[in-house]
Design an enzyme around this catalytic site. Structure first.
Site, PDB file in Angstrom:
ATOM      1  CE  LYS A 155      -4.432  -1.770   1.565  1.00 24.07           C
ATOM      2  NZ  LYS A 155      -4.027  -3.157   1.920  1.00 24.07           N
TER       3      LYS A 155
HETATM    4  C1  LIG Z   1      -4.581  -4.477   1.362  1.00 26.35           C
HETATM    5  C2  LIG Z   1      -3.978  -5.645   1.480  1.00 26.35           C
HETATM    6  C3  LIG Z   1      -4.128  -6.731   0.683  1.00 26.35           C
HETATM    7  C4  LIG Z   1      -5.276  -6.765  -0.159  1.00 26.35           C
HETATM    8  O1  LIG Z   1      -5.301  -5.816  -1.429  1.00 26.35           O
HETATM    9  P1  LIG Z   1      -6.500  -5.385  -2.135  1.00 26.35           P
HETATM   10  O2  LIG Z   1      -6.031  -4.445  -3.167  1.00 26.35           O
HETATM   11  O3  LIG Z   1      -7.482  -4.908  -1.081  1.00 26.35           O
HETATM   12  O4  LIG Z   1      -6.942  -6.414  -3.077  1.00 26.35           O
HETATM   13  C5  LIG Z   1      -3.517  -7.798   0.856  1.00 26.35           C
HETATM   14  N1  LIG Z   1      -2.469  -8.019   1.449  1.00 26.35           N
HETATM   15  C6  LIG Z   1      -2.028  -7.061   2.456  1.00 26.35           C
HETATM   16  C7  LIG Z   1      -0.758  -7.177   3.503  1.00 26.35           C
HETATM   17  C8  LIG Z   1      -2.864  -5.697   2.380  1.00 26.35           C
HETATM   18  O5  LIG Z   1      -2.386  -4.791   3.131  1.00 26.35           O
END
Ligand SMILES: *Cc1c(COP(=O)(O)O)cnc(C)c1O
Length: 424
Positions: free
Chosen positions: A107
């Protein structure tokens, strides 16, 4: 490029408006009016470019002149200097590590880019904004790191007291200055309800310019295309890409890159027990479900928002099924995968990445799995899987952080008083 709602009932808006407003007023999610296609010359040159340069070329197709070239170049240099190593565990299995940013989850890519876009648009208008966000763990840290020291924005992050991991809490409390975490006596759903109540409070809006750093912001989605393209530069092999998924932002970005003409392979959408999306891919139907808590908690999403964007890109289910398939993995399978990969390769997976690796094994196809976070963020799963991930250099700065976030009840009225006292 104009942006329209997936519901198509609202007027087209600029990239700036789509970013600052985050969600269309008439419901749905913002999508570009069309997906720009890269021509053969562009594709050839992208194949040889450094990541920040290819990011600028690709993202400028979506932003055009709304951000001047020199500023977009700087934003891309600052957002895409995170290393993206590809680790080969065996001839069948590779891992694309997307967690080398400051909060050790993928993210960071989206949050960095989004915060810099916010900053440019607000400074241009000489405006300030308060970004209000709720987090169950990973999003808040990435948003805090992205907006930290950003002169136009104060960030208020609500998190459920006692319900995030220690390291996640330290990340939220590490930044200070324009980052204001608040511990809420309640659940993540309470935090989210407080944010929503603030957004519909017209009195509050007339006094403070409130924005959101929602994960469905287009400015967090588009930059996630870039690591798919960086992967394609390294790998032209006949493999599948496995994407551990929750709200589907990650895989949606990959599908947009593919529609632009990047020759990406078939993808596998890997979910935990929250399998609304995988059922949709298999059947074309949405089954109403409740959220089930799992060890891969960042993927505990029963109603994934970006499914609307996927349906918009793929009106025909068969086309979608030829580009992605879906596999759902249980907590037991997740844990045994963490244990086995540690034993066989001395490599430690976070529970989300383990969902992906298990799906890759079940597919019996040569795979690259996107590693969405580093395992030290998830001590409970590590304990259960009996693995001890190595310390991480980036984690050290968080170790000495003490938790200074004020406590608050789960009352919207109390939040309103806090916001008015602090920001007016
Ligand atoms: C947010 C997140 C996900 C999921 O990603 P999406 O884009 O919502 O499908 C998977 N793994 C981790 C560690 C995350 O923080």
């Amino acid at each position: 490029m104009k942006y329209v709602s997936t519901k198509r009932s609202s007027d087209a808006v600029s990239f700036e408006k789509a970013v600052l407003q985050s969600l269309p007023q008439n419901g749905g999610l913002y999508v570009p009016e069309h997906i720009p296609i890269l021509n053969a010359t562009e594709l050839r040159s992208i194949g040889k470019m450094g990541v920040p340069d290819l990011a600028q070329l690709v993202l400028s197709k979506f932003i055009e002149k709304e951000i001047p070239d020199d500023i977009l170049k700087k934003i891309c240099e600052e957002s895409f200097n995170i290393p993206i190593p590809l680790i080969s565990l065996s001839p069948e299995l590779s891992i694309l590590e997307l967690w080398h940013g400051e909060t050790f989850a993928f993210k960071d890519f989206g949050a960095r880019f989004m915060s810099r876009c916010f900053n440019y648009f607000l400074q241009k208008k000489n405006q300030k904004a308060v970004v209000l966000t709720a987090t169950s763990g990973d999003t808040g840290g990435a948003v805090a790191a992205g907006f930290h020291n950003n002169p136009s924005v104060d960030v208020v992050i609500l998190y459920p007291d006692g319900r995030v991991s220690k390291i996640q809490e330290k990340q939220l409390n590490a930044f200070g200055k324009n980052i204001h975490p608040i511990r809420i006596a309640g659940t993540f759903d309470d935090c989210q309800a407080m944010v929503k109540a603030a957004f519909v409070d017209h009195d509050l809006h007339s006094r403070i310019s409130l924005s959101s750093a929602n994960s469905i912001s287009i400015a967090r989605l588009l930059p996630q295309m870039i690591y798919y393209i960086a992967w394609w530069q390294k790998k032209a092999l006949d493999e599948v890409l496995v994407v551990p998924s929750g709200n589907l932002g990650n895989i949606t970005a990959g599908l947009i890159a593919k529609k632009m003409g990047i020759p990406l392979p078939h993808m596998i959408l890997a979910t935990n027990a929250n399998d609304t999306a995988s059922k949709y891919i298999k059947t074309g139907r949405i089954f109403q479900q409740h959220t089930v808590p799992t060890l891969s908690n960042a993927m505990d999403v029963a109603a994934p928002s970006n499914l609307d964007r996927i349906k918009w890109m793929y009106p025909n289910l068969h086309d979608l099924q030829s580009d992605i398939s879906a596999i759902s993995i249980s907590d037991d399978e997740t844990l045994s995968t963490m244990t086995v990969i540690n034993k066989d390769y001395d490599y430690q997976l976070c529970p989300h990445t383990a969902v992906g690796v298990r799906a890759a094994m079940q597919s019996h196809r040569r795979s690259t799995v996107l590693a969405t976070a580093h395992p030290i963020k998830f001590p409970l799963a590590n304990q259960k899987a009996k693995i001890s991930p190595p310390q991480l250099a980036q984690a050290e700065r968080f170790e000495r952080v003490s938790v200074s976030a004020p406590q608050m009840s789960n009352s919207s009225a109390e939040l309103k008083i806090y916001l008015i006292q602090k920001f007016t």
